[in-house]
Write an enzyme that holds these catalytic residues in place. Sequence first.
Site, PDB file in Angstrom:
ATOM      1  N   HIS A 186      -5.617  -2.111   4.519  1.00  0.00           N
ATOM      2  CA  HIS A 186      -5.562  -0.922   3.655  1.00  0.00           C
ATOM      3  C   HIS A 186      -4.852  -1.262   2.348  1.00  0.00           C
ATOM      4  O   HIS A 186      -3.895  -2.037   2.326  1.00  0.00           O
ATOM      5  CB  HIS A 186      -4.924   0.285   4.326  1.00  0.00           C
ATOM      6  CG  HIS A 186      -3.602   0.060   5.006  1.00  0.00           C
ATOM      7  ND1 HIS A 186      -3.056  -1.178   5.216  1.00  0.00           N
ATOM      8  CD2 HIS A 186      -2.722   0.937   5.522  1.00  0.00           C
ATOM      9  CE1 HIS A 186      -1.908  -1.043   5.840  1.00  0.00           C
ATOM     10  NE2 HIS A 186      -1.666   0.222   6.034  1.00  0.00           N
ATOM     11  N   GLU A 221       8.087   1.624   4.286  1.00  0.00           N
ATOM     12  CA  GLU A 221       7.691   0.868   5.470  1.00  0.00           C
ATOM     13  C   GLU A 221       7.905  -0.618   5.202  1.00  0.00           C
ATOM     14  O   GLU A 221       7.631  -1.099   4.107  1.00  0.00           O
ATOM     15  CB  GLU A 221       6.205   1.116   5.768  1.00  0.00           C
ATOM     16  CG  GLU A 221       5.667   0.304   6.939  1.00  0.00           C
ATOM     17  CD  GLU A 221       4.172   0.526   7.182  1.00  0.00           C
ATOM     18  OE1 GLU A 221       3.438   0.823   6.223  1.00  0.00           O
ATOM     19  OE2 GLU A 221       3.748   0.401   8.347  1.00  0.00           O
ATOM     20  N   TYR A 231       9.532   2.207   9.906  1.00  0.00           N
ATOM     21  CA  TYR A 231       9.614   3.215   8.846  1.00  0.00           C
ATOM     22  C   TYR A 231      11.060   3.660   8.706  1.00  0.00           C
ATOM     23  O   TYR A 231      11.747   3.882   9.702  1.00  0.00           O
ATOM     24  CB  TYR A 231       8.784   4.460   9.177  1.00  0.00           C
ATOM     25  CG  TYR A 231       7.301   4.221   9.110  1.00  0.00           C
ATOM     26  CD1 TYR A 231       6.642   4.218   7.884  1.00  0.00           C
ATOM     27  CD2 TYR A 231       6.569   4.011  10.257  1.00  0.00           C
ATOM     28  CE1 TYR A 231       5.287   3.997   7.815  1.00  0.00           C
ATOM     29  CE2 TYR A 231       5.207   3.792  10.202  1.00  0.00           C
ATOM     30  CZ  TYR A 231       4.574   3.785   8.980  1.00  0.00           C
ATOM     31  OH  TYR A 231       3.233   3.573   8.921  1.00  0.00           O
ATOM     32  N   HIS A 280       4.766   7.305   2.435  1.00  0.00           N
ATOM     33  CA  HIS A 280       5.565   6.082   2.299  1.00  0.00           C
ATOM     34  C   HIS A 280       4.910   5.088   1.350  1.00  0.00           C
ATOM     35  O   HIS A 280       3.704   5.067   1.188  1.00  0.00           O
ATOM     36  CB  HIS A 280       5.795   5.405   3.654  1.00  0.00           C
ATOM     37  CG  HIS A 280       4.561   4.844   4.298  1.00  0.00           C
ATOM     38  ND1 HIS A 280       3.786   5.550   5.180  1.00  0.00           N
ATOM     39  CD2 HIS A 280       3.960   3.622   4.207  1.00  0.00           C
ATOM     40  CE1 HIS A 280       2.777   4.806   5.607  1.00  0.00           C
ATOM     41  NE2 HIS A 280       2.849   3.628   5.019  1.00  0.00           N
ATOM     42  N   HIS A 340       0.854  -1.194   0.000  1.00  0.00           N
ATOM     43  CA  HIS A 340       0.000   0.000   0.000  1.00  0.00           C
ATOM     44  C   HIS A 340       0.882   1.233   0.000  1.00  0.00           C
ATOM     45  O   HIS A 340       2.113   1.125   0.067  1.00  0.00           O
ATOM     46  CB  HIS A 340      -0.931   0.014   1.220  1.00  0.00           C
ATOM     47  CG  HIS A 340      -0.195   0.107   2.538  1.00  0.00           C
ATOM     48  ND1 HIS A 340       0.228  -1.007   3.238  1.00  0.00           N
ATOM     49  CD2 HIS A 340       0.225   1.183   3.264  1.00  0.00           C
ATOM     50  CE1 HIS A 340       0.851  -0.617   4.345  1.00  0.00           C
ATOM     51  NE2 HIS A 340       0.875   0.714   4.386  1.00  0.00           N
ATOM     52  N   HIS A 358       1.374  -0.161  15.191  1.00  0.00           N
ATOM     53  CA  HIS A 358       0.352   0.874  15.081  1.00  0.00           C
ATOM     54  C   HIS A 358      -0.899   0.447  15.848  1.00  0.00           C
ATOM     55  O   HIS A 358      -1.257  -0.729  15.828  1.00  0.00           O
ATOM     56  CB  HIS A 358      -0.101   1.041  13.626  1.00  0.00           C
ATOM     57  CG  HIS A 358       0.899   1.642  12.707  1.00  0.00           C
ATOM     58  ND1 HIS A 358       1.503   2.847  12.929  1.00  0.00           N
ATOM     59  CD2 HIS A 358       1.361   1.203  11.520  1.00  0.00           C
ATOM     60  CE1 HIS A 358       2.306   3.114  11.910  1.00  0.00           C
ATOM     61  NE2 HIS A 358       2.248   2.137  11.044  1.00  0.00           N
TER      62      HIS A 358
HETATM   63 FE   LIG Z   1       1.734   1.978   5.918  1.00  0.00          FE
END
Ligand SMILES: [Fe+2]
Length: 307
Positions: free
Chosen positions: A199, A265, A255, A214, A152, A246
Site C-alpha cells: 500500500h 505506525e 501503532y 496514521h 504510507h 495484520h
Molecule cells: Fe499502516
Amino acid sequence: MTGVLRPGHAQVRVLDLEEGIKFYRDVMGLVETGRDEHGRVYFKCWDERDHSSYIIREADQAGIDFFGFKVLDEATLDQLEADLQAYGIETRRMPAGDLLETGERVRFTLPSGHEMELYATKTACGNGMSMVNPAPWYDESEKGIAPLRLDHALLYGPNIAEVKKIFTDVLGFFLVERVIGEDGESEAAIWLSCSHKVHDIAFAEYPEPGKLHHCSFLMESWEKVLRAGDIMSMNDVAVDIGPTRHGITRGCTIYAWDPSGNRFETFMGGYQPYPDYEPLTWTFDNFAQGLDYPQRKLHETFLTVVS
Ligand SMILES: [Fe+2]
C-alpha cells in the site's frame, strides 16, 4: 515506474512544537533538515534521499494538513494536473519554495475531505552515505526508532468509493485489499498502491472528513519493530496496538501516538503485489483477523480514535 512514484511528504499538526521536535527527532529518530518562516520543522528518515518527508507545525488541533506524492517529472505533473481537471477535480498550484527545497505542487481536495498534492521536484540531499561505494548504514541509522522511510498513510473520511475512483482512474493506482462493510456490499476500507508496495495509501469510510488515522514508517526488520517497541516504552509513548501482524497486507506492526495524539505506525513486511493481481477481500465479520491476525481482536481504538 512512471506517473506517481511514491508518498513524498506529510504535514502534521502538533499541539506543542518543542515537544513535537523532541519526539520526532529524539524518540522517532528522524533527521531534522530545516525550519521555515511559517514555523514549520522539516524531517526526513535517515535512508530517504529527498530533503524532507515529515513536516510538523504547531496548531490548536492535531491532525494532518496534507499528504503529498512525488511524481516522475514536471511533464508528468502537468499531465496529471490536466487529467484531474478533466475528471472534474479543481486543482491549484502551490508555488515553488513554499515548502522548503520543494518545487511547485498541485493541490486538490478529495471527496473524503483530505488535502492531497502532487509534486515533481524536491532537492535530493542524499541519505548521509556516499553515492560511490556506500556503507550500509551510519550513525543516524541507529538513533532512536530510526525508520527507513515514510511509507504510507491511512486516512479516515466519507465517500471512499469516490476517492478510490480518483486514485485508480486518474492517478494510476490499483486496489490491493479491501474490507467489505456491514451491508455486505460497500467497501469500508481500501488499500491502494502506485508501486510494488502492498500500500502507498489507504482509506477507511468515516463520517467526519479529513481525519488522520496514521502515518506509517518502514522498519528494516521484525527485530527493528520490536526495538521500536522497546524505545516507545523507555520514553513513555502511548502504544495503541502491537507488536502484532495484520491479516490485511501481512504487515508486522506497532501503532502508537505522538505526544499530540497523532497515531503513527512502525512496521515491516507485507507482500509485493502487481497491478494485475485480483484484490484481496476481507469480510466484515472477519475484520478482527484482518486487523490483528494472532489475537483476532477488534481493537475499538483503531476504529474510533483519529486526529
Ligand atoms: Fe499502516
